[in-house]
Design a protein around this motif. Structure first.
Motif, PDB file in Angstrom:
ATOM      1  N   PRO A  41      -5.754  48.849  -1.440  1.00  0.00           N
ATOM      2  CA  PRO A  41      -5.269  47.820  -0.519  1.00  0.00           C
ATOM      3  C   PRO A  41      -6.358  47.412   0.489  1.00  0.00           C
ATOM      4  O   PRO A  41      -7.246  48.199   0.785  1.00  0.00           O
ATOM      5  N   ASP A  42      -6.228  46.206   1.011  1.00  0.00           N
ATOM      6  CA  ASP A  42      -7.170  45.718   2.013  1.00  0.00           C
ATOM      7  C   ASP A  42      -6.601  46.045   3.393  1.00  0.00           C
ATOM      8  O   ASP A  42      -5.962  45.213   4.040  1.00  0.00           O
ATOM      9  N   TYR A  43      -6.846  47.267   3.836  1.00  0.00           N
ATOM     10  CA  TYR A  43      -6.228  47.753   5.065  1.00  0.00           C
ATOM     11  C   TYR A  43      -6.687  47.009   6.317  1.00  0.00           C
ATOM     12  O   TYR A  43      -6.054  47.105   7.361  1.00  0.00           O
ATOM     13  N   ARG A  44      -7.764  46.245   6.215  1.00  0.00           N
ATOM     14  CA  ARG A  44      -8.255  45.506   7.379  1.00  0.00           C
ATOM     15  C   ARG A  44      -7.418  44.264   7.665  1.00  0.00           C
ATOM     16  O   ARG A  44      -7.521  43.689   8.757  1.00  0.00           O
ATOM     17  N   SER A  48      -1.678  43.755   4.162  1.00  0.00           N
ATOM     18  CA  SER A  48      -1.403  45.123   3.715  1.00  0.00           C
ATOM     19  C   SER A  48      -0.350  45.830   4.564  1.00  0.00           C
ATOM     20  O   SER A  48      -0.126  47.033   4.393  1.00  0.00           O
ATOM     21  N   LYS A  52       0.957  49.736   4.147  1.00  0.00           N
ATOM     22  CA  LYS A  52       0.714  50.776   5.155  1.00  0.00           C
ATOM     23  C   LYS A  52       2.020  51.416   5.611  1.00  0.00           C
ATOM     24  O   LYS A  52       2.079  52.641   5.787  1.00  0.00           O
ATOM     25  N   ASN A  56       2.719  55.291   4.989  1.00  0.00           N
ATOM     26  CA  ASN A  56       2.937  56.080   6.210  1.00  0.00           C
ATOM     27  C   ASN A  56       4.341  56.658   6.299  1.00  0.00           C
ATOM     28  O   ASN A  56       4.745  57.180   7.339  1.00  0.00           O
ATOM     29  N   TYR A  75       2.037  45.706  -2.904  1.00  0.00           N
ATOM     30  CA  TYR A  75       0.621  45.715  -3.276  1.00  0.00           C
ATOM     31  C   TYR A  75       0.183  44.364  -3.854  1.00  0.00           C
ATOM     32  O   TYR A  75      -0.932  43.908  -3.604  1.00  0.00           O
ATOM     33  N   ASP A  78      -0.640  41.748  -1.190  1.00  0.00           N
ATOM     34  CA  ASP A  78      -1.945  42.005  -0.582  1.00  0.00           C
ATOM     35  C   ASP A  78      -3.065  41.465  -1.459  1.00  0.00           C
ATOM     36  O   ASP A  78      -4.022  40.848  -0.970  1.00  0.00           O
ATOM     37  N   ASP A 168      -1.774  60.641   2.747  1.00  0.00           N
ATOM     38  CA  ASP A 168      -0.690  59.672   2.804  1.00  0.00           C
ATOM     39  C   ASP A 168       0.432  60.069   1.847  1.00  0.00           C
ATOM     40  O   ASP A 168       0.404  61.154   1.235  1.00  0.00           O
TER      41      ASP A 168
END
Length: 222
Positions: A41-44, A48, A52, A56, A75, A78, A168
């Motif tokens: 995933p593109d967590y930035r 996403s 997350k 989490n 997913y 994203d 995670d």
């Protein structure tokens, strides 16, 4: 100009995807290719957010608390946002895109949640959804880094300096990851991925040896 190529590096957590993806990008650039490295995933990015929340444990403490199709959609969205915003232009103008995870990760992690007799049905749905309805590019080559779960868990523990709380939802569930390796190997055979063995005699293979195998496959197929 003709569209580019899409190479996907797939594997369970701790299999060395980031390292091997980086080395492959360097190799392709040295061969004169224009390369774009992406990862999922593109967590930035805000796209996403649901991923997350899921990882989490905000939707439940077990991966099965979110069904395969809902989690797959988290997913997929994203990836869709990433394609439209960041790499579509490069891909359509002929660049080689090297992805650390892609649609293939849904086959690895989410298909496990469906009954064994429905695996082919899930794979058909996944491809129709992401490549058909969302119109994401199909990979030209998928490399599956096969690392036994017991070895990848040791590597993950080293990554987090032994602090298991940093893992995670997926990383912390060894039984789930063991089942995911089984679905990954099934998907690899069913969808024509190239499996690269990352272990030998109960230990990880050398990074350079794995990379040599990867380069040989890439050279043959592209």
């Amino acid at each position: 100009m003709a569209r580019g190529k899409l190479i996907v590096m797939e594997g369970l957590d701790g299999s060395g995807k980031a390292t091997q993806t980086g080395l492959l990008c360097q190799y392709l650039e040295s061969r004169g290719r224009r390369v774009r490295h992406i990862e999922f995933p593109d967590y930035r990015e805000p796209s996403s957010a649901l991923v997350k929340m899921y990882l989490n444990k905000e939707f439940g403490s077990n991966p099965g608390d979110v069904n395969a199709y809902a989690a797959s959609s988290f997913y997929a969205v994203d990836r869709y946002a990433s394609f439209l915003r960041f790499w579509r232009k490069d891909y359509l103008s002929g660049a080689t895109i090297v992805a650390d995870r892609y649609t293939t990760s849904n086959a690895v992690y989410q298909m496990e949640k469906t009954p064994r007799e429905d695996w082919n049905k899930y794979l058909a749905w996944l491809q129709d959804y992401e490549y058909g309805k969302l119109q994401l590019p199909r990979p030209d080559l998928v490399l599956f880094l096969d690392m036994p779960t017991e070895i990848s868990q040791r590597l993950l523990s080293g990554r987090y300096a032994g602090d298991e709380r940093k893992k995670d939802l997926h990383e912390s569930n060894v039984e789930f990851l063991t089942r995911c390796r089984r679905t990954a190997l099934y998907a690899a055979e069913a969808m024509g991925w190239h499996t690269v063995s990352c272990s030998q005699e109960g230990a990880p293979r050398k990074i350079e040896d794995i990379q040599r195998d990867i380069r040989e496959i890439v050279s043959q197929k592209l």
